[in-house]
Design a protein around this motif. Structure first.
Motif, PDB file in Angstrom:
ATOM      1  N   SER B  38     -19.211 -84.675 -20.463  1.00 28.89           N
ATOM      2  CA  SER B  38     -19.677 -84.781 -19.082  1.00 28.89           C
ATOM      3  C   SER B  38     -21.019 -84.066 -18.910  1.00 28.89           C
ATOM      4  N   GLY B  39     -21.933 -84.717 -18.217  1.00 26.93           N
ATOM      5  CA  GLY B  39     -23.221 -84.097 -17.933  1.00 26.93           C
ATOM      6  C   GLY B  39     -24.252 -84.252 -19.035  1.00 26.93           C
ATOM      7  N   GLY B  41     -25.881 -86.906 -19.756  1.00 22.75           N
ATOM      8  CA  GLY B  41     -26.955 -87.817 -19.392  1.00 22.75           C
ATOM      9  C   GLY B  41     -26.669 -89.289 -19.611  1.00 22.75           C
ATOM     10  N   LYS B  42     -25.420 -89.637 -19.861  1.00 23.32           N
ATOM     11  CA  LYS B  42     -25.075 -91.043 -20.092  1.00 23.32           C
ATOM     12  C   LYS B  42     -25.425 -91.905 -18.883  1.00 23.32           C
ATOM     13  N   SER B  43     -24.925 -91.478 -17.711  1.00 24.17           N
ATOM     14  CA  SER B  43     -25.171 -92.280 -16.507  1.00 24.17           C
ATOM     15  C   SER B  43     -26.654 -92.324 -16.194  1.00 24.17           C
ATOM     16  N   THR B  44     -27.317 -91.194 -16.344  1.00 24.93           N
ATOM     17  CA  THR B  44     -28.743 -91.146 -16.049  1.00 24.93           C
ATOM     18  C   THR B  44     -29.497 -92.149 -16.918  1.00 24.93           C
TER      19      THR B  44
END
Ligand code: ATP
Ligand code: MG
Lengths: 290, 375
Positions: B38-39, B41-44
């Motif tokens: 989590s965090g 940067g996948k979604s980003t």
């Protein structure tokens, strides 16, 4: 299974539940009575003659006291329809502006990061805290300069300014809770930022818009201050101001005053019914997870 | 052509940098999965590909065309969100048709495309329901349908299944896989579930702190992790790590001293490792460990916890290391907590990492390892 002990316990728990519900209802009923009683009193007395109003103010109209003379006076008074129309125009136009501009501003504050975002939000909160009536003199001067005195537009502008801060504040808080994904999805679907606001965001916030509408509407409809100062000409009087003509310096035509007030309640009730349907609709459910 | 190229892609929010120069080449028709904690940067990164997040530095190219300054709608992508993001005031049909109507596609064409998508996803009977009248799985299907209808060059998925319950997740995973086989469109899929990553991906991109830790096929990552991070992240249960000291190198590989194990030889090559390096970590996957006779076994441990899953059993052992040592065994194993068991592992299943966390490469590629271990 069904031992006597258990049924007894079940009975007491049911009793307790019933008494709990009853006490809640008692409180609500009491509150409703207190809130509705003055309105009821106004309406009831509007159907009595002068003697009835003063002689038996708390009794229902009966053959001896029943009279429509108040309504006759109000309705025969030709300009009363104008006052009514003025009130409606001012209220509806101000409401529309408050809701539309408020929602647009709230959308921008909640959705975009820009330099003065936080500052603007504070500015809005100041607007909530400082009563607009403190600015009456300045507003009057401004309206004189703009040549807007004795126009309905003057009232609409002032009420819009009065209603906007709270509307923006509430709508911003609510818009923050809207799913970012749904707006992003609309962006991928090719909608411009304006159409995202109009076609995606506005439908999602309908229930909240209705809430804001309901509590912005009442102070506008009931206001006496600004009509008196900004638009007291006969052509621009609102209902609240129009009623004053029955209140003379020495005599008050109570029948007419009460009748006018009773009629004045009706449009507000109508608007309320319109908005409360939206309140209940709860259209957001199912938009995102849950 | 719908390949995707990222060249030194950087993202900063103000002064905080969250993506530190990502380079990636995705081939036409490939199914690529981004995984990472989590965090990371996948979604980003996905949102930058979609055009929902501005690109601070570097280039994103779709089908050879640089799209940095092209709006999301014109990039030829479709995205499926974790929260479904359906328009609540439109029915299923309206949701799927919305983008096309907006793009001015003619009615007959819209209808044909929506019906086709509805067929693929089994939504035919639901076309006139509102989102709130659908179950979670159906909503996610509508969201996927909405993407299919647009006939994109690239599908982007951001954790599309993580709001579903376990059984539905497995079912939808298979559906997405079949969808890919059927459409043969490039897909980029973000998840933090490594089972989804392993089962769906042609290639997995492991992200760590805004950087690519490793790119490779699922089995490459499983058998030849480049770093201790990837080794620990891919595989479930997690790989076991033991502190070790490098004592020397020979023809067979690295000689290491492990407190609970004695001196062993790990068949890796020295490539990259420095001459004087002595600290190291030994890694071994739970499924590559075998139970052995405690009297003669290389390593012994005391059983702390027994987790029985039916078909298999996980033993958590105390082998004198800081963390419990996990062993995956047969479902019928009789071990009980408090008992002492012996452990054995084939040398080629061992991984050796330098103190800095980089892996020493195996001497033989995973052909030998991919064969059944009988674990
Ligand atoms: N608007 C923002 N402003 C500042 N930092 C942000 C913003 N959005 C994301 N970040 C930071 O960027 C990093 C990557 O976030 P991102 O959402 O891409 O993570 P993720 O890998 O998708 O995680 P998850 O698995 O939890 O979804 C996080 O450290 C996050 O704090
Ligand atoms: Mg994410």
């Amino acid at each position: 299974m069904n031992t006597p002990v258990r049924t007894a316990r079940a009975r007491t728990s049911r009793l307790r539940r019933i008494s709990g519900t009853a006490s809640v209802h008692a409180v609500l009923l009491g509150y409703t009575l207190i809130a509705v009683f003055p309105v009821f009193l106004v309406m009831m007395n509007s159907f009595k003659d002068r003697r009835g109003i003063f002689g038996e103010p708390l009794s229902l109209p009966h053959a001896g006291t029943f009279s429509l003379e108040g309504y006759a006076t109000v309705l025969s008074e030709g300009s009363f329809a104008t006052y009514f129309g003025n009130s409606l125009i001012v209220t509806v136009a101000s409401l529309f502006l408050i809701l539309f501009l408020g929602a647009a501003a709230a959308h921008a504050l909640a959705e975009y990061r820009f330099r003065f975002n936080a500052l603007l939000k504070i500015y809005m909160i100041v607007g909530i805290m400082v009563p607009i009536r403190l600015g009456t003199v300045a507003i009057l001067k401004l309206m004189v300069d703009l040549n807007l005195v004795n126009t309905l537009l003057a009232l609409i502008l002032v009420y819009t300014a009065q209603g906007l801060p709270v509307a923006v504040f509430i709508l911003t808080e609510f818009m923050r809770t809207l799913s970012r994904d749904i707006k992003d999805c609309a962006r991928i679907d090719g909608l411009s930022e304006y159409r995202i606001f109009l076609e995606v965001v506005l439908p999602l916030i309908r229930p909240v818009l209705a809430t804001v509408a309901v509590f912005s509407m009442i102070p506008i409809w009931n206001d006496l201050w600004f009509p008196l100062i900004l638009a007291s000409s006969d052509a621009t009087k609102t209902v609240t101001l129009g009623v004053q003509q029955f209140i003379g310096q020495f005599t008050v035509n109570w029948g007419a005053v009460l009748a006018a007030l009773s009629i004045a309640i009706l449009p507000v009730l109508g608007l309320y019914a319109l908005f409360s349907r939206q309140l209940i609709a709860g259209i957001t459910s199912g938009a995102v997870k849950g | 052509m719908s390949d995707l190229t990222l060249r030194n892609v950087i993202k900063s929010y103000g002064s905080t940098k969250v993506i530190h120069g990502v380079d990636l080449q995705v081939r036409d028709g490939e199914f690529v999965v981004f995984v990472g904690p989590s965090g990371c940067g996948k979604s980003t990164l996905l949102r930058m590909i979609a055009g929902l997040e501005s690109i601070t530095g570097g280039e994103v190219a779709i089908g050879g065309e640089i799209v940095n300054d092209i709006s999301p709608a014109d990039r030829g992508i479709a995205m499926v969100f974790q929260s479904y993001a359906l328009y609540p005031h439109k029915d299923v049909y309206g949701n799927m048709a919305f983008a096309l109507r907006h793009a001015g596609v003619d009615k007959a064409e819209i209808d044909a495309r929506v019906q086709r998508a509805a067929d693929i996803l089994g939504l035919r009977d639901l076309l006139h329901r509102r989102p709130k009248e659908l179950s979670g799985g159906q909503r996610q299907r509508v969201a996927i349908g909405r993407a299919i209808v647009r006939d994109p060059k690239i599908f982007l998925f951001d954790e599309p299944l993580s709001n579903l319950d376990a059984a539905l997740r497995v079912q939808m995973r298979v559906e997405i896989l079949r969808l890919h086989q059927r459409l043969k469109t490039t897909m980029i899929y973000v998840t933090h579930d490594q089972v989804e990553a392993m089962t769906l991906a042609d290639r997995i991109v492991v992200l760590h702190g805004g950087r690519i830790a490793q790119v490779g096929t699922p089995l490459e990552l499983y058998h030849h992790p480049d770093s201790i991070f990837v080794a620990g992240f891919i595989g479930s249960p997690k790989m076991n790590f033991l502190e070790a000291a490098l004592t020397g190198w020979s023809q067979e590989g690295a000689h290491v001293q492990v407190p609970s194990l004695g001196e062993i030889v790990v068949p890796v090559s020295r490539q990259g490792g420095s001459e004087r390096e002595t600290g190291a970590r030994l890694g071994i996957r739970p499924e590559h460990v075998q139970l052995a006779d405690p009297a003669t076994a290389a390593m012994r441990g005391e059983v702390l916890v027994v987790e029985r899953l039916g078909g298999e059993t996980y033993l958590h052992l105390d082998v004198g290391a800081a963390d419990p040592f996990v062993v995956k065994t047969d479902g019928a194993v009789s071990a009980r907590s408090g008992e002492h068991v012996g452990l054995a592992f084939p040398p080629h299943a061992l991984h050796l990492f330098s103190a800095s966390g980089a892996a020493f490469p195996h001497r033989e590629r995973h052909r030998t390892l991919a064969e059944p271990q009988g674990a």
